[in-house]
Design a protein around this motif. Structure first.
Motif, short mmCIF file in Angstrom:
data_model
loop_
_atom_site.label_atom_id
_atom_site.label_comp_id
_atom_site.label_asym_id
_atom_site.label_seq_id
_atom_site.Cartn_x
_atom_site.Cartn_y
_atom_site.Cartn_z
N ILE A 51 0.87 -1.18 0.00
CA ILE A 51 0.00 0.00 0.00
C ILE A 51 0.90 1.22 0.00
O ILE A 51 1.75 1.37 0.88
N GLU A 52 0.75 2.05 -1.01
CA GLU A 52 1.60 3.24 -1.11
C GLU A 52 0.82 4.47 -0.67
O GLU A 52 -0.16 4.85 -1.30
N LEU A 53 1.27 5.10 0.41
CA LEU A 53 0.63 6.35 0.84
C LEU A 53 1.08 7.47 -0.08
O LEU A 53 2.27 7.61 -0.33
N THR A 64 -6.49 15.27 11.23
CA THR A 64 -7.03 13.93 11.44
C THR A 64 -7.79 13.45 10.21
O THR A 64 -7.64 12.32 9.76
N ARG A 65 -8.60 14.36 9.67
CA ARG A 65 -9.40 13.97 8.50
C ARG A 65 -8.52 13.71 7.28
O ARG A 65 -8.78 12.78 6.52
N THR A 66 -7.50 14.54 7.10
CA THR A 66 -6.61 14.35 5.96
C THR A 66 -5.91 12.99 6.06
O THR A 66 -5.80 12.26 5.07
N VAL A 67 -5.43 12.67 7.26
CA VAL A 67 -4.75 11.39 7.47
C VAL A 67 -5.69 10.24 7.14
O VAL A 67 -5.34 9.31 6.42
N ARG A 68 -6.93 10.33 7.66
CA ARG A 68 -7.90 9.27 7.42
C ARG A 68 -8.16 9.09 5.93
O ARG A 68 -8.18 7.99 5.39
N LEU A 69 -8.34 10.23 5.23
CA LEU A 69 -8.60 10.16 3.79
C LEU A 69 -7.41 9.58 3.04
O LEU A 69 -7.57 8.76 2.13
N THR A 70 -6.20 10.00 3.43
CA THR A 70 -4.99 9.47 2.78
C THR A 70 -4.93 7.96 2.93
O THR A 70 -4.65 7.24 1.97
N GLN A 71 -5.23 7.48 4.15
CA GLN A 71 -5.19 6.03 4.39
C GLN A 71 -6.21 5.32 3.51
O GLN A 71 -5.90 4.31 2.87
N GLU A 72 -7.44 5.85 3.49
CA GLU A 72 -8.49 5.20 2.72
C GLU A 72 -8.14 5.16 1.23
O GLU A 72 -8.31 4.15 0.57
N VAL A 73 -7.65 6.30 0.71
CA VAL A 73 -7.30 6.36 -0.71
C VAL A 73 -6.20 5.36 -1.03
O VAL A 73 -6.27 4.64 -2.04
N ALA A 74 -5.18 5.31 -0.18
CA ALA A 74 -4.06 4.40 -0.44
C ALA A 74 -4.53 2.95 -0.45
O ALA A 74 -4.14 2.16 -1.32
N ILE A 75 -5.38 2.58 0.53
CA ILE A 75 -5.88 1.20 0.59
C ILE A 75 -6.73 0.89 -0.64
O ILE A 75 -6.55 -0.13 -1.31
N LEU A 76 -7.65 1.81 -0.98
CA LEU A 76 -8.52 1.59 -2.13
C LEU A 76 -7.71 1.45 -3.41
O LEU A 76 -7.98 0.58 -4.24
N ARG A 77 -6.69 2.30 -3.58
CA ARG A 77 -5.91 2.24 -4.81
C ARG A 77 -5.14 0.92 -4.90
O ARG A 77 -5.09 0.29 -5.96
N ALA A 78 -4.58 0.49 -3.78
CA ALA A 78 -3.83 -0.77 -3.79
C ALA A 78 -4.75 -1.93 -4.16
O ALA A 78 -4.39 -2.80 -4.95
N GLU A 79 -5.98 -1.94 -3.59
CA GLU A 79 -6.92 -3.02 -3.87
C GLU A 79 -7.40 -2.97 -5.32
O GLU A 79 -7.55 -4.00 -5.97
N GLY A 93 0.52 7.13 11.41
CA GLY A 93 -0.43 7.08 10.31
C GLY A 93 -0.20 5.89 9.41
O GLY A 93 -1.14 5.28 8.91
N ALA A 94 1.09 5.53 9.20
CA ALA A 94 1.42 4.40 8.34
C ALA A 94 0.99 3.09 9.00
O ALA A 94 0.33 2.25 8.38
N MET A 95 1.31 2.93 10.29
CA MET A 95 0.92 1.71 11.01
C MET A 95 -0.59 1.55 10.99
O MET A 95 -1.11 0.47 10.74
N GLN A 96 -1.29 2.65 11.23
CA GLN A 96 -2.75 2.57 11.29
C GLN A 96 -3.35 2.15 9.95
O GLN A 96 -4.36 1.45 9.91
N THR A 97 -2.69 2.57 8.85
CA THR A 97 -3.15 2.13 7.53
C THR A 97 -3.16 0.60 7.48
O THR A 97 -4.11 -0.01 7.00
N GLY A 98 -2.10 -0.01 8.00
CA GLY A 98 -2.01 -1.47 8.04
C GLY A 98 -3.12 -2.07 8.90
O GLY A 98 -3.74 -3.07 8.53
N TYR A 99 -3.39 -1.46 10.05
CA TYR A 99 -4.44 -1.98 10.92
C TYR A 99 -5.82 -1.85 10.28
O TYR A 99 -6.67 -2.73 10.42
#
Lengths: 239, 129
Positions: free
Chosen positions: A56-58, B92-107, A66-72
């Motif tokens: 997963i590329e941030l 907080t919201r930016t971080v959450r969105l970044t995480q979601e986008v990254a996961i969605l794109r990888a999938e 933030g990176a760890m939480q992405t994994g969780y």
């Protein structure tokens, strides 16, 4: 799909990440691996994919929390029962992973902590570092009410309940110590298990004198805040 | 030109600037109301500048402008604290969105690779495991 997911946060680790993935896969075949590339500018993602990890590329750098939480969050969304946290710099020996996972699968605790201090291992560190570690251990002891010796170890296995908690609350930076108090606050148990700790394979510790002082201050404050929050449901600006 | 006139002109300019920002939708309504209120208070104070003297006298302050400084300073302190709260929420919201986008794109990328598996596609190796 396997029931355990290894989460490896990596920032420009193209030289060591493949080794870590290889040694994890050869030590424990019953895990999936996800590498979170935290805005890396080198070939970390490509190398990790080649080595057999899901990557997963941030798009921007979020920092370790933030990176760890992405994994969780990925583990939560894909129904994994256990998540493993391990450093990409080769300090943690994947040979210990089956042992840690076994403790978690037995349901002995919600988080299994790979600890350097419980038994005599080959690990040695400087005096100032040991003083700092001792201080943190005392603080954590006061906060959670039982001893945890190696509070800063980043080698951890957690169960589904913790995966779900971390998906919604995880500290931004220097998360290791704060998380222990967070778990206590949510009535989740931690078990320390001795592991072998190696010298880091590449690079040096990023912690300097000034950073150490900042680290101690930040972590102590985080512990204090966790204690002040008390054992109730929170809503606020956490990750 | 006396400082009195200058103060009024400045207040009017500030009010106009705030309203222009509102007109161009560069200020969210919740903040524009706040700044509009600020601009009006400043304008009133510069028109009825004697009211400041009377307020200062009422609370026992001899040098009237220090009342202005005190109130202004406390006000700014409160505003800045509020802004950092807002900033934290945005982070907080930016971080959450970044995480979601990254996961969605990888999938999504993995799904595409599975859908048309191409021997020349490097990503194919990753799915084949």
């Amino acid at each position: 799909m396997k029931d355990a997911l290894v989460i490896i946060p990596a920032l420009n680790e193209e030289r060591s990440v493949a080794n870590v993935i290889d040694s994890i896969l050869s030590a424990a075949s019953d895990v999936d691996i996800v590498v979170i590339s935290d805005g890396s500018t080198d070939r970390t993602a490509t190398v990790a994919r080649k080595a057999g990890a899901f990557v997963i590329e941030l798009p921007v750098n979020l920092g370790i929390g933030g990176a760890m939480q992405t994994g969780y969050r990925f583990a939560r969304d894909n129904g994994y029962a256990f998540a493993v946290q391990i450093d990409a710099d080769g300090q943690h020996d994947p040979a210990d992973l089956p042992k840690l996972l076994a403790h978690a699968r037995n349901g002995e605790a919600d988080m299994i902590l790979g600890s350097r201090y419980i038994e005599k291992t080959a690990y040695r560190s400087s005096r100032s570092r040991r003083v700092g570690m001792l201080l943190l251990a005392v603080l954590v002891r006061l906060a959670v009410g039982y001893p945890i010796k190696d509070t800063t170890s980043g080698y951890r296995v957690v169960n589904r309940r913790v995966i779900e908690l971390f998906s919604t609350s995880y500290p931004y930076d220097y998360p290791e110590v704060e998380v222990l108090v967070l778990l206590h606050r949510h009535k989740l148990r931690v078990l320390e298990v001795p592991v072998e700790m190696k010298e880091r394979q590449a690079g040096s510790s990023s912690i300097t004198m000034f950073k150490s002082a900042y680290y101690m201050l930040k972590v102590s404050l985080a512990i204090l805040l966790e204690v002040l929050r008390g054992r109730r449901v929170e809503k606020g600006a956490r990750l | 030109m006396s400082i009195y006139i200058l103060g009024i002109l400045f207040s009017i300019a500030f009010l106009v600037a705030v309203m222009d920002l509102m007109r161009r939708r560069l200020l969210l309504e919740q903040y524009s109301l706040f700044w509009l209120g600020m601009a009006i208070v400043i304008l009133l104070l510069s028109i009825f500048h004697d009211s400041l003297n009377r307020m200062a006298a009422a609370v026992g302050i001899i040098y009237a402008p220090s009342l202005l400084f005190l109130v202004g300073f406390l006000f700014m302190l409160g505003t800045m604290l509020h802004l950092t709260v807002v900033l934290s929420r945005l982070t907080t919201r930016t971080v959450r969105l970044t995480q979601e986008v990254a996961i969605l794109r990888a999938e999504l990328e993995q799904r595409e690779v599975v859908a048309h598996r191409d021997p020349y596609e490097k990503l194919g190796e990753e799915v084949a495991r």
